[in-house]
Design an enzyme around this catalytic site. Structure first.
Site, PDB file in Angstrom:
ATOM      1  N   TYR A  47     -25.456  86.182  -9.804  1.00 40.89           N
ATOM      2  CA  TYR A  47     -25.792  85.978 -11.224  1.00 40.89           C
ATOM      3  C   TYR A  47     -27.286  85.710 -11.363  1.00 40.89           C
ATOM      4  O   TYR A  47     -27.980  86.314 -12.193  1.00 40.89           O
ATOM      5  CB  TYR A  47     -24.969  84.801 -11.767  1.00 40.89           C
ATOM      6  N   ASP A  59     -21.558  80.818 -23.537  1.00 38.52           N
ATOM      7  CA  ASP A  59     -20.312  80.081 -23.309  1.00 38.52           C
ATOM      8  C   ASP A  59     -20.252  78.816 -24.161  1.00 38.52           C
ATOM      9  O   ASP A  59     -19.245  78.515 -24.797  1.00 38.52           O
ATOM     10  CB  ASP A  59     -20.183  79.684 -21.831  1.00 38.52           C
ATOM     11  N   ASP A  93     -26.952  87.409 -23.029  1.00 40.16           N
ATOM     12  CA  ASP A  93     -27.413  86.162 -23.665  1.00 40.16           C
ATOM     13  C   ASP A  93     -28.738  85.665 -23.085  1.00 40.16           C
ATOM     14  O   ASP A  93     -29.642  85.297 -23.827  1.00 40.16           O
ATOM     15  CB  ASP A  93     -26.330  85.060 -23.654  1.00 40.16           C
TER      16      ASP A  93
HETATM   17 MG    MG Z   1     -18.618  78.548 -16.328  1.00 41.81          MG
END
Ligand code: MG
Ligand code: ADP
Length: 390
Positions: free
Chosen positions: A223, A171, A33
């Site tokens: 991340y 998300d 994403d």
């Molecule tokens: Mg989260």
């Protein structure tokens, strides 16, 4: 106790409304994403609920059933990233209020009570569920109607800039825009979404979600490192994002070439990172094509290849996730992969419904044999995105 009753107990009086938003499982399309790529999540039938009431004081009050304790209060005027309001769990709600205000929405003072059934840190995006339910609650009492895409963007802004976690838009888009019985095919670069019918049960299948119990924290660096590697690779290629690569072979050859002047270890790392992103986009596309053709069982191989790519090229799996995937495949799953940001959280397995219990038991046994704490296997049905409950 319902969330409305809980609100009443906490604040006295009834809420103006109750709003909810779901967690999500990403079927495939991981770490794509933020590279403007393709993702394919579905919302789960586990939701965060937010009861809200407009008040005359210029403050936001929050309380969570899962964080037993005092009500946290912040004046609207001091909601800014980097302040005390931006720490701990209240930041997810207060940050959403801030994001709405920053976008020019006249958010009134409000009292909020949160109750969520989305497991935290399991890779099912409990954070987006909280943000999207809060954004819908606050925008509604501000009398502003937001599209699912706007809701998602504001929720992401809260998580990125206020909470300080650099997640992509998947998300929040899933939590805001999914539909029951469907996957959400979201092309981040094109900004388009499509609800793709997905009914594994009708095909005698189910998506088993195996929570390893190892709870990652996305805030802890890895991340952000993956993201930085992708940005670096795009820059070396003279592109805005990896989505702009038109010739995968040529791009990988250039990144791997000594002509770049980079040390061999850096080149080798960038090639593997970029190879994951490119191959993952290809797999999402393949899964969508197969589902359109009614071939659910055929997506299994893509799921497993996705896992191998994340394990070997992107290096975001963990020993527990690998154990879950291997055990599920060994017990008859058609495909399996870790899902979510990685380093813990959950794996998914596409299994014939009649074998689901057997697969879950095989995973339990493999965990016990390895000396890991027992995992939790659940089965979710694709659910609706954020909505008003009452
Ligand atoms: Mg989260
Ligand atoms: P996840 O993968 O579940 O989204 P994150 O680390 O992104 O994991 O977000 C989890 C955080 O969201 C929690 O640590 C907490 O701060 C907040 N959160 C989620 N659900 C709740 C809840 N019910 N009550 C309070 N805070 C919550």
């Amino acid at each position: 106790m319902s969330i409305a009753e809980r609100f009443q107990l906490q604040y006295g009086g009834r809420p103006d409304g109750v709003f909810s938003a779901p967690g999500r499982v990403n079927l495939i399309g991981e770490h794509t994403d933020y590279n403007n790529g393709l993702v394919l999540p579905f919302a789960i039938d586990a939701r965060a609920q937010v009861a809200v009431r407009r008040i005359d004081e210029p403050v936001i009050r929050v309380v969570s059933v899962q964080r037993e304790g005092a009500v946290i209060e912040a004046p609207l005027s001091v909601l800014r990233p980097g302040t005390a309001a931006a720490t701990g769990w209240p930041a997810y709600l207060l940050g959403t209020a801030w994001a709405l205000i920053e976008a020019g929405i006249d958010v009134p003072g409000a009292e909020l009570a949160l109750d969520s059934a989305v497991p935290v840190g399991a890779g099912l995006s409990s954070s987006a569920a909280v943000e999207c339910a809060t954004a819908l609650a606050l925008s509604t009492i501000a009398e502003v109607r937001l599209t699912p895409a706007d809701l998602a963007r504001l929720a992401q802004r809260a998580e990125n800039a206020f909470v300080g976690v650099p997640t992509g838009l998947m998300d929040q888009m899933a939590s805001a825009g999914c539909r029951a019985g469907h996957l959400l095919f979201f092309d981040v670069g094109a900004g388009t979404t499509e609800n793709i019918p997905f009914d594994p049960a009708a095909n005698g299948l189910q998506v088993l979600v195996i929570d390893t119990g190892v709870h990652h924290s996305l805030a802890d660096g890895e991340y952000a490192k993956r993201r930085a590697s992708c940005e670096w690779a795009a820059e070396l290629l003279g592109l805005n994002t990896l989505r702009d690569i038109t010739d995968a072979g040529e791009a990988l050859a250039r990144l791997g070439s000594p002509a770049s002047g980079l040390p061999a270890a850096d080149r080798e790392l960038l090639v593997r990172r970029v190879r994951h992103v490119l191959s993952e986009n290809g797999r999402v596309f393949d899964v969508v094509q197969r589902l359109r053709a009614g071939d659910i069982a055929g997506i299994g191989a893509d799921l497993t290849e996705s896992h191998i790519s994340m394990r070997d090229d992107y290096e975001i799996s963990s020993i527990e996730l690998d154990t879950a995937v291997d055990a599920a495949l060994g017990a008859g799953a058609l495909g399996a992969r870790m899902t979510g940001g990685g380093f813990g959280g959950s794996a998914i397995a596409l299994v014939p419904s009649q074998d689901a219990a057997r697969v879950a038991e095989a995973v339990d046994r493999a965990f016990a044999a390895a000396g890991f704490a027992a995992p939790t296997s659940r089965h979710f049905t694709p659910a609706d995105g954020a909505r008003r409950e009452s």
